[in-house]
Write an enzyme that holds these catalytic residues in place. Structure first.
Site, mmCIF file in Angstrom:
data_model
loop_
_atom_site.group_PDB
_atom_site.id
_atom_site.type_symbol
_atom_site.label_atom_id
_atom_site.label_comp_id
_atom_site.label_asym_id
_atom_site.label_seq_id
_atom_site.Cartn_x
_atom_site.Cartn_y
_atom_site.Cartn_z
ATOM 1 N N GLU A 192 -20.379 21.336 -13.898
ATOM 2 C CA GLU A 192 -20.734 19.978 -14.330
ATOM 3 C C GLU A 192 -19.789 18.941 -13.704
ATOM 4 O O GLU A 192 -20.220 17.862 -13.292
ATOM 5 C CB GLU A 192 -20.672 19.871 -15.857
ATOM 6 C CG GLU A 192 -21.788 20.644 -16.537
ATOM 7 C CD GLU A 192 -21.586 20.760 -18.043
ATOM 8 O OE1 GLU A 192 -20.879 19.937 -18.637
ATOM 9 O OE2 GLU A 192 -22.142 21.710 -18.629
ATOM 10 N N ASN B 29 -1.534 -2.958 13.328
ATOM 11 C CA ASN B 29 -2.995 -2.825 13.347
ATOM 12 C C ASN B 29 -3.456 -1.631 14.178
ATOM 13 O O ASN B 29 -4.335 -0.879 13.759
ATOM 14 C CB ASN B 29 -3.627 -4.115 13.876
ATOM 15 C CG ASN B 29 -3.343 -5.294 12.964
ATOM 16 O OD1 ASN B 29 -2.795 -5.103 11.873
ATOM 17 N ND2 ASN B 29 -3.687 -6.491 13.396
ATOM 18 N N LYS C 293 -8.150 3.343 2.649
ATOM 19 C CA LYS C 293 -7.324 4.536 2.424
ATOM 20 C C LYS C 293 -7.564 5.240 1.103
ATOM 21 O O LYS C 293 -7.720 6.453 1.048
ATOM 22 C CB LYS C 293 -5.853 4.185 2.577
ATOM 23 C CG LYS C 293 -5.451 4.178 4.023
ATOM 24 C CD LYS C 293 -4.152 3.464 4.242
ATOM 25 C CE LYS C 293 -4.233 2.646 5.496
ATOM 26 N NZ LYS C 293 -5.219 1.546 5.474
ATOM 27 N N TYR D 172 -8.669 -7.220 12.991
ATOM 28 C CA TYR D 172 -8.132 -6.680 11.746
ATOM 29 C C TYR D 172 -8.179 -7.719 10.624
ATOM 30 O O TYR D 172 -7.912 -8.899 10.822
ATOM 31 C CB TYR D 172 -6.681 -6.207 11.944
ATOM 32 C CG TYR D 172 -6.091 -5.651 10.660
ATOM 33 C CD1 TYR D 172 -6.318 -4.338 10.291
ATOM 34 C CD2 TYR D 172 -5.361 -6.462 9.793
ATOM 35 C CE1 TYR D 172 -5.814 -3.829 9.103
ATOM 36 C CE2 TYR D 172 -4.854 -5.973 8.601
ATOM 37 C CZ TYR D 172 -5.088 -4.652 8.255
ATOM 38 O OH TYR D 172 -4.600 -4.158 7.079
ATOM 39 N N ASN E 275 -19.227 26.915 -21.884
ATOM 40 C CA ASN E 275 -19.827 25.821 -21.116
ATOM 41 C C ASN E 275 -19.476 25.883 -19.624
ATOM 42 O O ASN E 275 -18.351 26.215 -19.272
ATOM 43 C CB ASN E 275 -19.362 24.477 -21.675
ATOM 44 C CG ASN E 275 -19.846 24.241 -23.099
ATOM 45 O OD1 ASN E 275 -20.940 24.679 -23.458
ATOM 46 N ND2 ASN E 275 -19.021 23.592 -23.898
ATOM 47 N N SER F 294 0.823 -1.211 0.000
ATOM 48 C CA SER F 294 0.000 0.000 0.000
ATOM 49 C C SER F 294 0.857 1.260 0.000
ATOM 50 O O SER F 294 0.323 2.367 0.030
ATOM 51 C CB SER F 294 -0.919 -0.008 1.221
ATOM 52 O OG SER F 294 -0.176 -0.262 2.398
ATOM 53 N N GLN G 239 -7.367 -2.353 4.506
ATOM 54 C CA GLN G 239 -6.425 -1.474 3.815
ATOM 55 C C GLN G 239 -7.118 -0.675 2.695
ATOM 56 O O GLN G 239 -6.629 0.361 2.280
ATOM 57 C CB GLN G 239 -5.284 -2.322 3.233
ATOM 58 C CG GLN G 239 -4.253 -1.562 2.448
ATOM 59 C CD GLN G 239 -3.018 -2.412 2.181
ATOM 60 O OE1 GLN G 239 -2.249 -2.681 3.089
ATOM 61 N NE2 GLN G 239 -2.842 -2.843 0.951
ATOM 62 N N THR H 204 -41.010 24.902 -7.902
ATOM 63 C CA THR H 204 -41.234 23.514 -7.480
ATOM 64 C C THR H 204 -41.466 22.747 -8.767
ATOM 65 O O THR H 204 -42.026 23.295 -9.731
ATOM 66 C CB THR H 204 -42.466 23.361 -6.559
ATOM 67 O OG1 THR H 204 -43.638 23.736 -7.294
ATOM 68 C CG2 THR H 204 -42.368 24.220 -5.302
ATOM 69 N N HIS H 205 -40.988 21.512 -8.829
ATOM 70 C CA HIS H 205 -41.084 20.706 -10.058
ATOM 71 C C HIS H 205 -40.420 21.413 -11.234
ATOM 72 O O HIS H 205 -40.802 21.206 -12.387
ATOM 73 C CB HIS H 205 -42.543 20.384 -10.415
ATOM 74 C CG HIS H 205 -43.355 19.875 -9.270
ATOM 75 N ND1 HIS H 205 -43.421 18.550 -8.921
ATOM 76 C CD2 HIS H 205 -44.107 20.541 -8.348
ATOM 77 C CE1 HIS H 205 -44.204 18.409 -7.859
ATOM 78 N NE2 HIS H 205 -44.610 19.612 -7.491
ATOM 79 N N LYS I 128 -19.940 28.509 -28.042
ATOM 80 C CA LYS I 128 -20.175 27.896 -26.748
ATOM 81 C C LYS I 128 -19.341 28.476 -25.610
ATOM 82 O O LYS I 128 -18.181 28.814 -25.779
ATOM 83 C CB LYS I 128 -19.910 26.387 -26.808
ATOM 84 C CG LYS I 128 -20.864 25.612 -27.677
ATOM 85 C CD LYS I 128 -22.312 25.692 -27.217
ATOM 86 C CE LYS I 128 -22.586 24.860 -25.988
ATOM 87 N NZ LYS I 128 -22.615 23.428 -26.273
ATOM 88 N N SER J 178 -15.957 25.224 -26.682
ATOM 89 C CA SER J 178 -16.113 23.960 -27.422
ATOM 90 C C SER J 178 -15.066 23.900 -28.526
ATOM 91 O O SER J 178 -14.702 24.924 -29.093
ATOM 92 C CB SER J 178 -17.520 23.916 -28.022
ATOM 93 O OG SER J 178 -17.548 23.039 -29.132
#
Ligand code: ARG
Length: 460
Positions: free
Chosen positions: A289, A109, A324, A316, A284, A22, A321, A154-155, A282, A276
């Site tokens: 996003e 551990n 992480k 353990y 963007n 690791s 591991q 709303t909606h 464009k 773009s």
């Protein structure tokens, strides 16, 4: 040879080293690991478990190793598996015999549990402080726009008018809850596990309270099995990060909509938008996003770890591991998202004219028109029906309610009087909504003041 190689007759297969090591990612824990080892060695020296000279040599050696790592002078070894054994190996290389005594009364551990707890404490504090900066930006936008009328939805249909200030303060509330959540994350992580050993504590007379105090923890773990198996505090961080990303993502979604030509409520600064490769016109909202998109990966970090943990017997297991990369990824993503979001938001120009037009054009005063008739004596359910017919008529005529003349209005109800034009104006619709928590400018002003006081009083 491995630090644990005594009972082995063969070398680890290269495939296994590559698979289970690791160090490529847990090297990020080197500061925590070294601080933990320094505290452990100091305590061992104080308890007479190590000689004073050995303890001093260890502490000095670890400090030098920390400086070397920070300066990029250390080449970690895959063969040494993880940050804990890499540091220990470096120590032995540097100071010899004394270095071999560091791991007395300790296991990787409880060591890794300690490092992760220290890491989460730092990450939680960092997140809360970035959230604080975002809250400051929200307060300043809200203060400038307590009178800026916009349609509330709303909606995703225009519903009733609110103000931009009110809308910003809605997000302020969310991010203050996120700050509190991060404080709770810190509290859960703030328990010191060293002394749990591999799983069953240790026979050495450790002073766990002393290690806890040296490392700035509030208390020590109460059960050695739990001390090495618990990763709840990592899940807590991932959950708090997920909720905050969810808030950011909703906000981003709104900014993306508001920035579209269909809404034009906001103009994003050129510095926070992209073009773009093919369509020259464009601009963007990529940043917004991407934050929305990255929210999914933080959820993935949370669900991934919960799933990893769900079938693990005590204590353990190496599966743990896997905590992480999820933790590091979530922290990186959350931090970057908060930083760039705050900068992008602060650079936005809000188009008050388009917001006002949006509010005026979508029958957002229909509820107020019904309430007007109620105040003139009509039951609400009847008033609802009258205004429904009125709206239908207006849709057919392509008009707003207040585009009609008084005689035209009276055809729907004789209760309409000249004062309807004032009572149902956008301005009145907002200022009359002065219930606590409502969008009336005076209420938003109060909520800004309360928010200011809350931020000033939030200590972490
Ligand atoms: N790298 C390990 C981890 O992150 C450290 C603990 C290893 N303990 C063990 N018994 N193999 O979980």
């Amino acid at each position: 040879m491995k630090l644990w190689g005594g009972r082995f007759e063969k070398k680890t297969d290269g495939l296994v080293d590559d698979f289970h090591s690791s160090i490529t990612f847990d090297k990020r824990l080197y500061r925590q690991d070294i601080a933990g080892s320094i505290a452990h060695a100091t305590m061992l020296g104080e308890q007479g478990i190590l000689s004073k000279e050995d303890a001093d040599a260890i502490v000095e050696g670890l400090r030098a190793i920390e400086a070397d790592i920070a300066a990029g002078r250390v080449q970690f070894e895959l063969d040494a598996e993880d940050i804990h054994m890499n540091v220990e190996k470096l120590l032995i290389q540097r100071i010899g015999e004394a270095g071999k005594r560091l791991h007395t009364g300790r296991s990787r551990n409880d060591q890794v549990a300690l490092d992760c707890r220290m890491y989460v404490k730092e990450a939680a504090r960092e997140a809360a402080s970035l959230m604080r900066e975002l809250c400051e930006t929200l307060l300043s936008i809200a203060s400038a726009h307590t009178q800026t009328i916009m349609p509330g939805y709303t909606h995703l249909q225009r519903a009733q008018p609110v103000t931009l200030g009110h809308h910003m303060m809605a997000y302020f509330q969310m991010f203050t809850r996120d700050m509190q959540r991060m404080k709770e994350v810190f509290t859960h992580a703030d328990v010191m596990p060293l002394g749990s050993g591999a799983l069953a504590g240790t026979t050495y007379p450790l002073n766990r309270e002393r290690v806890s105090q040296l490392l700035g923890f509030s208390s020590i773990t109460a059960n050695s099995l739990d001390g090495v198996s618990d990763r709840d505090f990592v899940c807590d961080y991932l959950y708090a990060a997920s909720v905050c990303m969810m808030h950011l993502s909703r906000f981003c979604e709104e900014l993306i909509l508001w920035n579209s030509h269909e809404f034009r409520f906001v103009e994003m600064d050129d510095a926070y938008a992209t073009g773009s490769s093919i369509m020259p016109q464009k601009k963007n909202p990529d940043v917004a996003e991407l934050i929305r998109g990255k929210t999914g990966r933080v959820y993935g970090d949370l669900t991934g770890l919960l799933t990893t943990l769900k079938g693990l017997p005590l204590a353990y297991n190496k599966d743990m591991q896997e905590d992480k990369e999820a933790l590091f990824d979530a922290r990186d993503t959350l931090v970057k998202s908060l930083v760039v979001f705050q900068a992008m938001l602060a650079s936005c120009t809000f188009r008050e004219d388009n917001m006002a037009r949006g509010a005026a054009g979508g029958f957002t005063n229909a509820t107020d028109a019904a309430d007007y008739l109620v105040k003139k004596g009509m039951p609400f359910r009847d008033a609802h029906a009258v205004i429904g017919h009125l709206v239908l008529h207006c849709i057919r005529e392509n008009k707003a309610i207040l585009d009609l003349t008084l005689p035209e209005l009276k055809a729907f109800s004789p209760l309409f009087e000249q004062d309807v034009f004032e009572a149902c104006s956008m301005h009145a619709c907002v200022t009359q909504r002065c219930v606590p928590g409502g969008p009336a400018p005076e209420r938003v002003q109060e909520s800004i003041q309360a928010g200011r006081a809350w931020l000033d009083g939030f200590s972490f």
